[in-house]
Design a protein around this motif. Structure first.
Motif, short mmCIF file in Angstrom:
data_model
loop_
_atom_site.label_atom_id
_atom_site.label_comp_id
_atom_site.label_asym_id
_atom_site.label_seq_id
_atom_site.Cartn_x
_atom_site.Cartn_y
_atom_site.Cartn_z
N GLY A 295 9.64 -5.74 -18.65
CA GLY A 295 10.08 -5.15 -17.40
C GLY A 295 9.37 -5.74 -16.20
N PRO A 296 9.79 -5.30 -15.02
CA PRO A 296 9.20 -5.84 -13.79
C PRO A 296 7.76 -5.36 -13.61
N PRO A 297 6.99 -6.06 -12.80
CA PRO A 297 5.62 -5.63 -12.55
C PRO A 297 5.59 -4.38 -11.67
N LYS A 298 4.49 -3.70 -11.67
CA LYS A 298 4.29 -2.57 -10.76
C LYS A 298 4.07 -3.12 -9.35
N PHE A 299 4.32 -2.27 -8.37
CA PHE A 299 4.14 -2.64 -6.97
C PHE A 299 2.73 -3.20 -6.74
N ALA A 300 1.72 -2.55 -7.29
CA ALA A 300 0.33 -2.96 -7.07
C ALA A 300 0.06 -4.40 -7.53
N ALA A 301 0.76 -4.84 -8.57
CA ALA A 301 0.55 -6.20 -9.08
C ALA A 301 1.14 -7.26 -8.16
N ALA A 302 2.13 -6.88 -7.37
CA ALA A 302 2.79 -7.83 -6.47
C ALA A 302 2.41 -7.62 -5.01
N ALA A 303 1.68 -6.56 -4.72
CA ALA A 303 1.37 -6.18 -3.33
C ALA A 303 0.39 -7.15 -2.68
N PHE A 304 0.58 -7.36 -1.38
CA PHE A 304 -0.31 -8.19 -0.58
C PHE A 304 -0.40 -7.60 0.81
N ALA A 305 -1.51 -7.87 1.48
CA ALA A 305 -1.71 -7.41 2.86
C ALA A 305 -0.99 -8.36 3.80
N LEU A 306 -0.23 -7.79 4.71
CA LEU A 306 0.49 -8.60 5.69
C LEU A 306 -0.06 -8.28 7.07
N THR A 307 -0.88 -9.17 7.56
CA THR A 307 -1.44 -9.09 8.91
C THR A 307 -1.45 -10.50 9.46
N GLY A 308 -1.13 -10.65 10.71
CA GLY A 308 -1.06 -12.00 11.28
C GLY A 308 0.06 -12.77 10.62
N HIS A 309 -0.21 -14.03 10.26
CA HIS A 309 0.79 -14.82 9.55
C HIS A 309 0.32 -15.03 8.12
N VAL A 310 1.19 -14.73 7.17
CA VAL A 310 0.87 -14.85 5.75
C VAL A 310 1.91 -15.74 5.10
N SER A 311 1.48 -16.53 4.12
CA SER A 311 2.39 -17.34 3.32
C SER A 311 2.29 -16.90 1.87
N GLN A 312 3.42 -16.84 1.21
CA GLN A 312 3.49 -16.52 -0.21
C GLN A 312 4.36 -17.57 -0.89
N ARG B 129 0.27 -2.55 18.23
CA ARG B 129 1.05 -2.85 19.43
C ARG B 129 2.16 -3.82 19.07
N ALA B 130 3.19 -3.83 19.87
CA ALA B 130 4.35 -4.69 19.59
C ALA B 130 3.93 -6.15 19.42
N GLY B 131 2.96 -6.61 20.17
CA GLY B 131 2.51 -7.99 20.08
C GLY B 131 1.69 -8.27 18.84
N ASP B 132 1.37 -7.23 18.06
CA ASP B 132 0.55 -7.39 16.87
C ASP B 132 1.40 -7.53 15.60
N ASP B 133 2.70 -7.75 15.76
CA ASP B 133 3.57 -7.89 14.61
C ASP B 133 3.10 -9.04 13.73
N ALA B 134 3.39 -8.92 12.45
CA ALA B 134 3.03 -9.95 11.48
C ALA B 134 4.26 -10.82 11.18
N SER B 135 4.00 -11.94 10.54
CA SER B 135 5.08 -12.82 10.09
C SER B 135 4.77 -13.31 8.68
N LEU B 136 5.81 -13.71 7.98
CA LEU B 136 5.68 -14.11 6.59
C LEU B 136 6.55 -15.33 6.33
N THR B 137 5.99 -16.30 5.63
CA THR B 137 6.75 -17.45 5.16
C THR B 137 6.73 -17.41 3.64
#
Length: 138
Positions: free
Chosen positions: A113-130, A13-21
């Motif tokens: 070379g750069p890492p693969k997507f899987a090595a840098a991937a993270f779950a984004l739900t709610g508020h996440v900080s990286q 739902r629209a109110g379930d959007d996530a945020s990232l810092t």
């Protein structure tokens, strides 16, 4: 009936959007800009040029300590950052070795070379900080 309830629960739902810092650590200097790319498309990682849905942001290096993103659909994402010290809009290289800083979410080990997507991937739900630690090869 049970399937309808499960389908409704899985719908974002629209109110379930996530945020990232994003906290940027280890900038060599405050010259130029930091280009940030957030993508959920593994084929478009790390430069995001093939992902029209990628979220891109450019900030002055002096203002790159903490960058916020809001109203993002939950999912699996990866970040890539470039410290574009000379402001030419790209990562400069010498013999394929980056001359400017770069970094990725989850700070994966860099070999060739750069890492693969899987090595840098993270779950984004709610508020996440990286926290992304910038790397400089030269």
């Amino acid at each position: 009936m049970a399937l309808a309830i499960l389908a409704q629960a899985a719908t974002v739902r629209a109110g379930d959007d996530a945020s990232l810092t994003v906290s940027v650590a280890g900038l060599r200097n405050q010259k130029g800009q930091v280009h940030i790319c957030l993508t959920a498309n593994a084929r478009a990682f790390p430069d995001c040029s093939k992902d029209a849905a990628a979220i891109k942001r450019t900030v002055r290096a002096a203002d790159a300590g903490s960058i916020s993103f809001t109203a993002i659909a939950p999912g699996t994402y990866a970040l890539s950052l470039i410290h574009d010290e000379n402001g030419n809009g790209r990562l400069d290289t010498t013999l394929a070795i980056p001359r400017e800083g770069f970094g990725f979410s989850r700070n994966p080990r860099i070999a060739f070379g750069p890492p693969k997507f899987a090595a840098a991937a993270f779950a984004l739900t709610g508020h996440v900080s990286q926290t992304v630690k910038m790397k400089y090869m030269l």
